[in-house]
Write a protein that holds these residues in place. Sequence first.
Motif, PDB file in Angstrom:
ATOM      1  N   ARG A 251       0.835  -1.201   0.000  1.00  0.00           N
ATOM      2  CA  ARG A 251       0.000   0.000   0.000  1.00  0.00           C
ATOM      3  C   ARG A 251       0.880   1.265   0.000  1.00  0.00           C
ATOM      4  NH1 ARG A 251      -5.393  -0.759   1.057  1.00  0.00           N
ATOM      5  NH2 ARG A 251      -5.605   1.381   1.824  1.00  0.00           N
ATOM      6  N   ALA A 252       1.914   1.265   0.834  1.00  0.00           N
ATOM      7  CA  ALA A 252       2.815   2.421   0.884  1.00  0.00           C
ATOM      8  C   ALA A 252       3.561   2.580  -0.433  1.00  0.00           C
ATOM      9  CB  ALA A 252       3.800   2.264   2.034  1.00  0.00           C
ATOM     10  N   LEU A 253       3.995   1.454  -1.016  1.00  0.00           N
ATOM     11  CA  LEU A 253       4.732   1.500  -2.277  1.00  0.00           C
ATOM     12  C   LEU A 253       3.856   2.072  -3.389  1.00  0.00           C
ATOM     13  CD1 LEU A 253       7.448   0.772  -3.539  1.00  0.00           C
ATOM     14  CD2 LEU A 253       6.511  -1.475  -4.092  1.00  0.00           C
ATOM     15  N   LEU A 254       2.599   1.647  -3.429  1.00  0.00           N
ATOM     16  CA  LEU A 254       1.691   2.118  -4.466  1.00  0.00           C
ATOM     17  C   LEU A 254       1.439   3.620  -4.325  1.00  0.00           C
ATOM     18  CD1 LEU A 254      -0.176   1.594  -6.836  1.00  0.00           C
ATOM     19  CD2 LEU A 254      -1.960   0.876  -5.227  1.00  0.00           C
ATOM     20  N   ARG A 255       1.294   4.094  -3.108  1.00  0.00           N
ATOM     21  CA  ARG A 255       1.082   5.521  -2.887  1.00  0.00           C
ATOM     22  C   ARG A 255       2.311   6.323  -3.322  1.00  0.00           C
ATOM     23  NH1 ARG A 255      -2.773   7.636   0.301  1.00  0.00           N
ATOM     24  NH2 ARG A 255      -1.330   9.186   1.152  1.00  0.00           N
ATOM     25  N   ARG A 256       3.494   5.831  -2.999  1.00  0.00           N
ATOM     26  CA  ARG A 256       4.715   6.542  -3.391  1.00  0.00           C
ATOM     27  C   ARG A 256       4.817   6.642  -4.907  1.00  0.00           C
ATOM     28  NH1 ARG A 256       9.050   3.511   0.651  1.00  0.00           N
ATOM     29  NH2 ARG A 256       8.126   4.237   2.630  1.00  0.00           N
ATOM     30  N   VAL A 257       4.556   5.542  -5.583  1.00  0.00           N
ATOM     31  CA  VAL A 257       4.634   5.541  -7.046  1.00  0.00           C
ATOM     32  C   VAL A 257       3.608   6.508  -7.642  1.00  0.00           C
ATOM     33  CG1 VAL A 257       4.231   4.146  -9.106  1.00  0.00           C
ATOM     34  CG2 VAL A 257       5.589   3.225  -7.225  1.00  0.00           C
ATOM     35  N   GLY A 258       2.380   6.471  -7.116  1.00  0.00           N
ATOM     36  CA  GLY A 258       1.329   7.343  -7.636  1.00  0.00           C
ATOM     37  C   GLY A 258       1.667   8.817  -7.478  1.00  0.00           C
ATOM     38  N   PHE A 259       2.093   9.189  -6.277  1.00  0.00           N
ATOM     39  CA  PHE A 259       2.407  10.597  -6.036  1.00  0.00           C
ATOM     40  C   PHE A 259       3.622  11.043  -6.832  1.00  0.00           C
ATOM     41  CE2 PHE A 259      -0.012  10.098  -1.930  1.00  0.00           C
ATOM     42  CZ  PHE A 259      -1.037  10.965  -2.300  1.00  0.00           C
ATOM     43  N   ASP A 260       4.603  10.164  -7.018  1.00  0.00           N
ATOM     44  CA  ASP A 260       5.801  10.537  -7.772  1.00  0.00           C
ATOM     45  C   ASP A 260       5.516  10.724  -9.253  1.00  0.00           C
ATOM     46  OD1 ASP A 260       7.665  10.838  -5.836  1.00  0.00           O
ATOM     47  OD2 ASP A 260       8.636   8.900  -6.104  1.00  0.00           O
ATOM     48  N   ILE A 261       4.758   9.813  -9.835  1.00  0.00           N
ATOM     49  CA  ILE A 261       4.613   9.790 -11.293  1.00  0.00           C
ATOM     50  C   ILE A 261       3.420  10.598 -11.785  1.00  0.00           C
ATOM     51  CG2 ILE A 261       4.277   8.296 -13.300  1.00  0.00           C
ATOM     52  CD1 ILE A 261       5.906   6.169 -11.927  1.00  0.00           C
ATOM     53  N   THR A 262       2.277  10.491 -11.126  1.00  0.00           N
ATOM     54  CA  THR A 262       1.085  11.212 -11.590  1.00  0.00           C
ATOM     55  C   THR A 262       0.646  12.306 -10.627  1.00  0.00           C
ATOM     56  OG1 THR A 262      -0.491   9.697 -10.517  1.00  0.00           O
ATOM     57  CG2 THR A 262       0.271   9.119 -12.738  1.00  0.00           C
ATOM     58  N   GLY A 263       1.165  12.272  -9.401  1.00  0.00           N
ATOM     59  CA  GLY A 263       0.744  13.255  -8.407  1.00  0.00           C
ATOM     60  C   GLY A 263      -0.599  12.949  -7.783  1.00  0.00           C
ATOM     61  N   LEU A 264      -1.146  11.767  -8.065  1.00  0.00           N
ATOM     62  CA  LEU A 264      -2.480  11.403  -7.579  1.00  0.00           C
ATOM     63  C   LEU A 264      -2.418  10.183  -6.670  1.00  0.00           C
ATOM     64  CD1 LEU A 264      -4.434  11.785 -10.943  1.00  0.00           C
ATOM     65  CD2 LEU A 264      -4.294  13.452  -9.079  1.00  0.00           C
ATOM     66  N   ALA A 265      -3.277  10.171  -5.666  1.00  0.00           N
ATOM     67  CA  ALA A 265      -3.379   9.002  -4.798  1.00  0.00           C
ATOM     68  C   ALA A 265      -4.067   7.860  -5.542  1.00  0.00           C
ATOM     69  CB  ALA A 265      -4.164   9.352  -3.539  1.00  0.00           C
ATOM     70  N   PRO A 266      -3.646   6.624  -5.313  1.00  0.00           N
ATOM     71  CA  PRO A 266      -4.286   5.482  -5.991  1.00  0.00           C
ATOM     72  C   PRO A 266      -5.739   5.331  -5.550  1.00  0.00           C
ATOM     73  CG  PRO A 266      -2.174   4.872  -5.011  1.00  0.00           C
ATOM     74  CD  PRO A 266      -2.521   6.212  -4.473  1.00  0.00           C
ATOM     75  N   SER A 267      -6.528   4.742  -6.407  1.00  0.00           N
ATOM     76  CA  SER A 267      -7.929   4.465  -6.071  1.00  0.00           C
ATOM     77  C   SER A 267      -8.027   3.189  -5.231  1.00  0.00           C
ATOM     78  CB  SER A 267      -8.748   4.301  -7.353  1.00  0.00           C
ATOM     79  OG  SER A 267      -8.348   3.123  -8.042  1.00  0.00           O
ATOM     80  N   TYR A 268      -9.200   2.979  -4.676  1.00  0.00           N
ATOM     81  CA  TYR A 268      -9.433   1.769  -3.867  1.00  0.00           C
ATOM     82  C   TYR A 268      -9.215   0.514  -4.712  1.00  0.00           C
ATOM     83  CZ  TYR A 268     -11.877  -1.605  -0.903  1.00  0.00           C
ATOM     84  OH  TYR A 268     -12.203  -2.704  -0.141  1.00  0.00           O
ATOM     85  N   ASP A 269      -9.711   0.539  -5.955  1.00  0.00           N
ATOM     86  CA  ASP A 269      -9.552  -0.626  -6.831  1.00  0.00           C
ATOM     87  C   ASP A 269      -8.077  -0.871  -7.156  1.00  0.00           C
ATOM     88  OD1 ASP A 269     -12.264  -1.043  -6.872  1.00  0.00           O
ATOM     89  OD2 ASP A 269     -12.583   0.054  -8.753  1.00  0.00           O
TER      90      ASP A 269
END
Length: 413
Positions: free
Chosen positions: A21-39
């Motif tokens: 979960r932490a890894l996915l959030r880091r990737v999202g904020f770094d690359i798109t600037g957006l938090a991942p969705s629940y799905d």
Amino acid sequence: AWVSREWTRHNVSTAGQANRRALLRRVGFDITGLAPSYDEFNEFETDTLPDAYDRLIDQQLASVHHGERWGRYWLDLARYCDTPESWRESNAKAWLYRDWVVNALNRDLPFDSFVRQQFAADLEPNATPRDNAALGFLGLSPSYWKELKLDQLVIKQVVAEEWEERIEAIGATFLGLTVACARCHDHKYDPVSMHDYYGLAGVLASLRFDDRPTVPEAEAKIAREANDKAKKLQEELDKLLAQKPLTEELQKQIDEKQAALALLRQTPFFDSPWVYGVSEASLHVLPDGPNRTKLEYREREPQDVAVQIRGNPGNLGPVIPRRFLSMLRFQADDRAVDSASLSTFREGSGRLELANALVTQAAPLTARVIVNRIWRQHFGRGLVATPSNFGLQGQPPSHPELLDELTRRFRSE
């Protein structure tokens, strides 16, 4: 491997492996600037294949939001704003440059092409009218009010201030150098001379801010003429509509104007947007009577400019041919070229040659600057803490070997 080796050498340990979960959030904020969705959380947490992380990176890079996030950083460097100065007479749309930057990142445009098109998209082989949007880097540069009721030396000073702003933007953004410091004297710390400065100033003095079409020139000319006629008709129509009382004869004139206006609006590409750009025309500041000035543009007549001693346009030195910085000329193997063999720009204003010089002759430095900027945006601090100043007054790299390795990889891809 390089980072791990340095950790071992300095006895540094990691904070441990991040959960998914932490890894996915880091990737999202770094690359798109957006938090991942629940799905997206559920999908990544349940993906047990060994290439799950690699596919996650590819998915994020393929998102349209990637260009939106990273394009924002470039637009800051380009001094982008949605609304240029009120005194600029233009019907162009600034946002078309913004969208070009975003789309260029999303379609993974190579960096050398990214640079060239922002200086000379219209001059490149196989250029299309829509590529003119890239010219916003120069076309949206700040312009300063020129009061023509003042003496020509005052206006020449204003024009010189515009050159300085653009040279500062080019030097800092692409080269990480404070080139504009050489306007009044040779640079006090870096090997940039006044001759280098005015060699670049000649390129800018040979350009004119100009609205550029996004359709072929022939169709654009017809559409522009139709727009000009429509503007005059609309002014005439507004005057008629303001008249009272509304007589039969007045209504007839209104109907005729409205019909003519509707016909003009059917012209092909009538509503096609125009972009902020530049064209090949040199600006000459000339006297127009006592304490008055006129501006004259000479189409396709590039000019070299003279050194302004201590930055004073009324105290001129030698005329300097348009050319690149003398210290930043390298061969393909990165060996410096003897300054005596400097070549001048001969193709029009020289803006295409300038762009080529940035990504070929100065490639070792240009690549280091953009690599450092990308590192800084990802990690909050650049390997060089002064991203727009790689000169002696800037900070040295904290990890020079790492910067060299990243630059080598960037240039080889």
